[in-house]
Write a protein that holds these residues in place. Structure first.
Motif, short mmCIF file in Angstrom:
data_model
loop_
_atom_site.label_atom_id
_atom_site.label_comp_id
_atom_site.label_asym_id
_atom_site.label_seq_id
_atom_site.Cartn_x
_atom_site.Cartn_y
_atom_site.Cartn_z
N ARG A 82 -2.48 -4.85 8.40
CA ARG A 82 -3.56 -4.82 9.38
C ARG A 82 -4.91 -4.93 8.69
O ARG A 82 -5.81 -5.64 9.16
CB ARG A 82 -3.50 -3.53 10.21
CG ARG A 82 -2.29 -3.43 11.12
CD ARG A 82 -2.30 -2.15 11.93
NE ARG A 82 -3.38 -2.19 12.90
CZ ARG A 82 -3.25 -2.69 14.12
NH1 ARG A 82 -2.09 -3.19 14.51
NH2 ARG A 82 -4.27 -2.70 14.96
N ALA A 83 -5.09 -4.22 7.56
CA ALA A 83 -6.36 -4.27 6.83
C ALA A 83 -6.64 -5.68 6.31
O ALA A 83 -7.78 -6.16 6.38
CB ALA A 83 -6.34 -3.27 5.67
N ASN A 97 2.58 -1.71 6.98
CA ASN A 97 1.99 -2.12 8.26
C ASN A 97 0.48 -1.92 8.25
O ASN A 97 -0.28 -2.79 8.66
CB ASN A 97 2.65 -1.32 9.39
CG ASN A 97 2.28 -1.87 10.76
OD1 ASN A 97 2.23 -3.08 10.95
ND2 ASN A 97 2.02 -0.99 11.70
N ARG A 98 0.03 -0.76 7.76
CA ARG A 98 -1.42 -0.48 7.68
C ARG A 98 -2.11 -1.45 6.74
O ARG A 98 -3.22 -1.94 7.02
CB ARG A 98 -1.65 0.97 7.23
CG ARG A 98 -1.26 2.01 8.27
CD ARG A 98 -1.81 3.38 7.87
NE ARG A 98 -1.26 3.84 6.60
CZ ARG A 98 -0.15 4.55 6.49
NH1 ARG A 98 0.56 4.88 7.56
NH2 ARG A 98 0.29 4.95 5.31
N GLU A 99 -1.46 -1.76 5.61
CA GLU A 99 -2.07 -2.69 4.65
C GLU A 99 -2.18 -4.09 5.23
O GLU A 99 -3.19 -4.78 5.03
CB GLU A 99 -1.24 -2.70 3.36
CG GLU A 99 -1.32 -1.39 2.58
CD GLU A 99 -0.38 -1.40 1.38
OE1 GLU A 99 0.42 -2.35 1.24
OE2 GLU A 99 -0.45 -0.43 0.58
N ARG A 128 3.20 2.27 5.79
CA ARG A 128 2.11 1.99 4.86
C ARG A 128 1.88 0.49 4.75
O ARG A 128 0.73 0.02 4.79
CB ARG A 128 2.44 2.56 3.47
CG ARG A 128 1.42 2.19 2.40
CD ARG A 128 1.83 2.72 1.03
NE ARG A 128 3.15 2.29 0.66
CZ ARG A 128 3.44 1.08 0.18
NH1 ARG A 128 2.49 0.18 0.05
NH2 ARG A 128 4.68 0.77 -0.15
#
Length: 205
Positions: free
Chosen positions: A19-20, A15-17, A13
């Motif tokens: 990237r965003a 990691n996704r944040e 999670r």
């Protein structure tokens, strides 16, 4: 919570944040719509030393970060064991930048090139006398290219005192070169709106 104790699901999670956030920063930089100096080839071309401006270099670097793995350093081994680790339980190999190395074998894609990211000391042209700034590209032993509002100067990494003395550089240059070397900078960006240091002499012209 220390990164080492974060569950793998939470790491994914995060990691996704991350990237965003990086994608948002790239969009913001793209909206600036202009390079720092005219010779810059832009963010869609490969990085060129002493040509690519700071804004475009940041965009190139961030795009490179998105192309690789964005994880906490202390969590890398745990992710390696769960995502792409070898059948023997060994961590997945990484390249010399710390990113996960691409697979090697028949049918695998050609690895993306890794660009060098260099540090730049941002300095006001007010730390130079008018005569020095006006003639900066003419001094022997110096690599300096004009920009729209100043100069981009290469920092000699070895024996700067000897270089400055041999080529009779103005006195105000050597302290700036020493600061750049102490901070692992490859270039000095002299800019009209650059930072001023109260501990160094300045000139208003």
């Amino acid at each position: 919570m220390p990164a080492a104790s974060i569950p793998p699901a939470d790491l994914a999670r995060v990691n996704r944040e991350l990237r965003a956030v990086i994608e948002d920063v790239i969009v913001g930089l793209d909206h600036l719509g202009t390079c720092c100096f005219e010779m810059c080839p832009g963010p869609d071309q490969p990085f060129v030393n002493m040509a690519t401006c700071r804004v475009c270099a940041a965009v190139i670097g961030l795009r490179g970060a998105l192309a690789g793995s964005i994880v906490f350093d202390s969590a890398r081994e745990r992710l390696d064991h769960q995502e792409g680790g070898s059948s023997t339980g060994e961590p997945a190999p990484r390249d010399n930048t710390g990113n996960r190395a691409p697979p090697v074998g028949p049918g695998t894609a050609t690895p993306r090139p890794v660009f060098a990211i260099r540090r730049v000391l941002d300095v006001s042209t007010g730390h130079l006398r008018f005569e020095t700034c006006d003639q900066l590209g003419d001094y022997d032993g110096m690599l300096a290219d004009p920009t729209k509002y100043g100069w981009l100067m290469y920092v000699p990494q070895e024996q700067p005192e000897k270089v400055a003395a041999e080529y009779h550089w103005p006195d105000e240059l050597l302290p700036l070169v020493r600061i750049a070397i102490d901070n692992n900078c490859t270039f000095i960006m002299f800019d009209a709106k650059g930072d001023r240091c109260g501990e160094l002499p300045t000139w208003d012209w």
